[in-house]
Structure formats: C-alpha cells, structure tokens
Design a protein around this motif. Structure first.
Motif, short mmCIF file in Angstrom:
data_model
loop_
_atom_site.label_atom_id
_atom_site.label_comp_id
_atom_site.label_asym_id
_atom_site.label_seq_id
_atom_site.Cartn_x
_atom_site.Cartn_y
_atom_site.Cartn_z
N TYR A 99 0.85 -1.19 0.00
CA TYR A 99 0.00 0.00 0.00
C TYR A 99 0.88 1.24 0.00
CZ TYR A 99 -3.43 -3.44 1.51
OH TYR A 99 -4.24 -4.54 1.60
N HIS A 100 0.65 2.11 -0.96
CA HIS A 100 1.31 3.42 -1.03
C HIS A 100 0.37 4.37 -0.31
CE1 HIS A 100 2.36 7.08 -3.76
NE2 HIS A 100 2.95 7.16 -2.59
N VAL A 101 0.85 5.02 0.74
CA VAL A 101 -0.03 5.83 1.58
C VAL A 101 0.43 7.27 1.64
CG1 VAL A 101 -0.79 3.91 3.03
CG2 VAL A 101 1.26 5.16 3.66
N THR A 102 -0.50 8.13 2.00
CA THR A 102 -0.17 9.54 2.17
C THR A 102 0.56 9.71 3.49
OG1 THR A 102 -2.27 9.97 3.23
CG2 THR A 102 -2.15 10.37 0.86
N HIS A 118 -4.99 5.34 1.09
CA HIS A 118 -4.19 4.59 0.13
C HIS A 118 -4.19 5.31 -1.21
CE1 HIS A 118 -4.31 1.17 2.86
NE2 HIS A 118 -5.58 1.45 3.02
N HIS A 119 -3.01 5.54 -1.77
CA HIS A 119 -2.91 6.10 -3.11
C HIS A 119 -3.00 5.00 -4.15
CE1 HIS A 119 -1.84 10.37 -2.70
NE2 HIS A 119 -1.39 10.00 -1.52
N SER A 120 -2.26 3.93 -3.89
CA SER A 120 -2.27 2.82 -4.83
C SER A 120 -1.97 1.53 -4.07
CB SER A 120 -1.23 3.02 -5.93
OG SER A 120 0.07 3.05 -5.39
N VAL A 121 -2.35 0.43 -4.69
CA VAL A 121 -2.14 -0.89 -4.11
C VAL A 121 -1.53 -1.76 -5.18
CG1 VAL A 121 -3.24 -2.90 -3.06
CG2 VAL A 121 -4.13 -0.62 -2.58
N SER A 122 -0.52 -2.53 -4.81
CA SER A 122 0.06 -3.50 -5.75
C SER A 122 0.30 -4.79 -4.98
CB SER A 122 1.36 -2.96 -6.35
OG SER A 122 2.26 -2.58 -5.35
N GLU A 123 0.40 -5.89 -5.73
CA GLU A 123 0.57 -7.16 -5.06
C GLU A 123 1.48 -8.09 -5.84
OE1 GLU A 123 -3.48 -8.47 -4.44
OE2 GLU A 123 -3.45 -9.63 -6.28
N LEU A 124 1.92 -9.11 -5.14
CA LEU A 124 2.86 -10.08 -5.67
C LEU A 124 2.58 -11.41 -5.00
CD1 LEU A 124 5.73 -10.58 -7.08
CD2 LEU A 124 6.67 -10.00 -4.85
N HIS A 125 2.48 -12.49 -5.79
CA HIS A 125 2.35 -13.80 -5.16
C HIS A 125 3.61 -14.03 -4.35
CE1 HIS A 125 -1.37 -15.03 -6.95
NE2 HIS A 125 -0.95 -14.61 -8.13
N LEU A 126 3.45 -14.57 -3.17
CA LEU A 126 4.55 -14.73 -2.23
C LEU A 126 5.68 -15.55 -2.85
CD1 LEU A 126 5.03 -13.92 0.76
CD2 LEU A 126 4.35 -16.23 1.35
N PRO A 127 6.87 -14.95 -2.99
CA PRO A 127 8.01 -15.70 -3.54
C PRO A 127 8.46 -16.80 -2.60
CG PRO A 127 8.41 -13.33 -3.58
CD PRO A 127 7.20 -13.56 -2.73
N GLN A 128 9.23 -17.75 -3.11
CA GLN A 128 9.81 -18.83 -2.30
C GLN A 128 10.73 -18.23 -1.25
OE1 GLN A 128 9.20 -22.12 -2.34
NE2 GLN A 128 7.69 -21.88 -3.95
N TYR A 147 5.09 3.45 2.51
CA TYR A 147 4.50 2.17 2.13
C TYR A 147 4.37 1.27 3.34
CZ TYR A 147 5.82 3.53 -2.60
OH TYR A 147 5.94 4.20 -3.79
N PHE A 148 3.40 0.37 3.29
CA PHE A 148 3.34 -0.76 4.22
C PHE A 148 2.81 -1.94 3.42
CE2 PHE A 148 -0.88 1.09 4.80
CZ PHE A 148 -1.71 -0.01 4.86
N ALA A 149 2.87 -3.13 4.01
CA ALA A 149 2.47 -4.34 3.29
C ALA A 149 1.61 -5.23 4.18
CB ALA A 149 3.70 -5.12 2.83
N ASP A 150 0.82 -6.05 3.52
CA ASP A 150 0.05 -7.12 4.17
C ASP A 150 0.46 -8.43 3.53
OD1 ASP A 150 -1.45 -5.50 5.86
OD2 ASP A 150 -3.20 -5.44 4.54
N LEU A 151 0.57 -9.47 4.34
CA LEU A 151 0.73 -10.83 3.83
C LEU A 151 -0.61 -11.49 4.05
CD1 LEU A 151 3.65 -13.26 4.43
CD2 LEU A 151 1.31 -14.04 4.55
N GLY A 152 -1.15 -12.08 2.99
CA GLY A 152 -2.45 -12.71 3.12
C GLY A 152 -2.65 -13.81 2.10
N ILE A 153 -3.88 -14.26 2.01
CA ILE A 153 -4.24 -15.30 1.05
C ILE A 153 -5.39 -14.77 0.20
CG2 ILE A 153 -3.46 -17.22 2.48
CD1 ILE A 153 -6.48 -17.64 3.19
N VAL A 154 -5.66 -15.46 -0.91
CA VAL A 154 -6.77 -15.11 -1.77
C VAL A 154 -7.78 -16.25 -1.71
CG1 VAL A 154 -7.46 -14.54 -4.13
CG2 VAL A 154 -5.25 -13.76 -3.25
N PRO A 189 6.06 -5.79 -7.75
CA PRO A 189 4.63 -6.00 -7.53
C PRO A 189 3.81 -5.41 -8.67
CG PRO A 189 5.69 -5.08 -5.58
CD PRO A 189 6.68 -5.01 -6.69
N ILE A 190 2.68 -6.01 -8.94
CA ILE A 190 1.79 -5.57 -10.00
C ILE A 190 0.66 -4.76 -9.40
CG2 ILE A 190 0.23 -6.38 -11.81
CD1 ILE A 190 1.95 -8.96 -11.88
N ALA A 191 0.33 -3.62 -10.02
CA ALA A 191 -0.74 -2.76 -9.52
C ALA A 191 -2.08 -3.48 -9.59
CB ALA A 191 -0.80 -1.46 -10.32
#
Length: 186
Positions: free
Chosen positions: A61-64, A74-84, A99-106, A147-149
């Motif tokens: 998350y890109h934040v003000t 949040h200005h923008s959000v991007s994500e990436l499948h968790l690498p090995q 910026y900050f990040a979340d680790l989660g599942i879909v 990460p992809i937007a």
C-alpha cells in the motif's frame, strides 16, 4: 490426593508471525516474513487446502504522509504472489513515499484476506546532487520482484432497512394467527 500430570506446551520463540520492510534504495525495498506454524496450520485447516493452494500474496500500500495514529489514505495498491523463501527484494517504489504491506491469502471468490501487517516505511528522496555509492548493488546482482498494480471498484454497501443479526428479512404486513411463535413480526 492424586495429581494429574500436565503436559507442558512448548512454544518455539523463533516461530512467530513477522512481516517487515527495510529500505535498500529510494526505489527498492527488502521484505522478510515468517508465518508461525500455528497460524499457517489454522488457516490451512479452516480452508481445508494446502498453503500454496491458498495463493499466499504480499500486498503493498502506497499511503499519504499523515500524522502518526491518523487514518492513512491509500494512493495505490500493488501485489505479488509470495516468492519462495522468507525474503525478497522489491523494485518499482517511488522515492520519498510511504509504504506498508500485508501478507495474506486469496479466497475462492478472489478476495484478499490479510494475515499479517508490516511496519510503515518511507523511502528516501533521490538527491540529484549526490551520486550513489559504487558499492551499491545493482539490479543485475540481485533478484528483485516487481509487484503488479491492482485496481479496486468502490462498492457502496446496500442499505438494508430490515436487518437481523442472522439474516436480512422482509417485514410481514399482517400478523399471522400464531403470534406466540417467537419470530420477528415487525
């Protein structure tokens, strides 16, 4: 008096939930994570799926820049499948931004379910009067992920005039013959 033997529960102090961001350069971050075995087992058991089938994902998350403790838009959000592994370098961030990040599942409906939240970091601005040190790693020397937007459609929640904690219902226009049923009649 007989004593009942108790089994001591051993909790490994190294098995803890962690998601942390570090700054490598004005546009590159380093992330490291660890999901405790307890939490990973709980999530796998709840969804009845293997961890990889749950599509573990890092979301950024890109934040003000707002005062600490206030809401961060949040200005923008991007994500990436968790690498090995348990860490990676990430590129494509903007200098002088937070910026900050979340680790989660879909889940099966494609919804992101956060499990861990990282610290908030601010990338340094690029100083055009100063050259980068020659010992700094270049992208050719390390594997970086970008990460992809992701875009979201804002959905206004439906207003339900008649709401029950268990379900949405429609009011009855006339009372039934059995008013002692204990059900909702309003």
């Amino acid at each position: 008096m007989s004593s009942i033997p108790t089994q001591a529960l051993f909790v490994d102090p190294m098995d803890r939930d962690t998601l942390h961001l570090l700054i490598q350069s004005p546009t590159v971050l380093f992330a490291y994570w660890q999901l405790s075995g307890r939490k990973m087992n709980m999530v796998q058991e709840h969804f009845d799926k293997d961890w990889k089938a749950l599509q573990p994902t890092l979301r950024f998350y890109h934040v003000t820049n707002l005062p600490i403790g206030s809401y961060q838009a949040h200005h923008s959000v991007s994500e990436l499948h968790l690498p090995q592994g348990g860490s990676c370098f990430l590129s494509g961030f903007h200098p002088g931004q937070s910026y900050f990040a979340d680790l989660g599942i879909v889940n099966e409906q494609g919804q992101f379910l956060p499990l861990l939240r990282s610290n908030t970091i601010q990338t340094p601005p690029i100083d055009t009067n100063q050259e980068f040190p020659s010992h700094q790693m270049t992208n050719g020397q390390l594997l970086t992920y970008r990460p992809i937007a992701v875009s979201f459609q804002l959905i206004t929640p439906e207003a339900n005039e008649h709401f029950s904690a268990y379900s949405v219902y429609s009011p009855k226009t006339a009372y039934s013959a059995d008013t002692e049923s204990g059900g909702d009649t309003d």
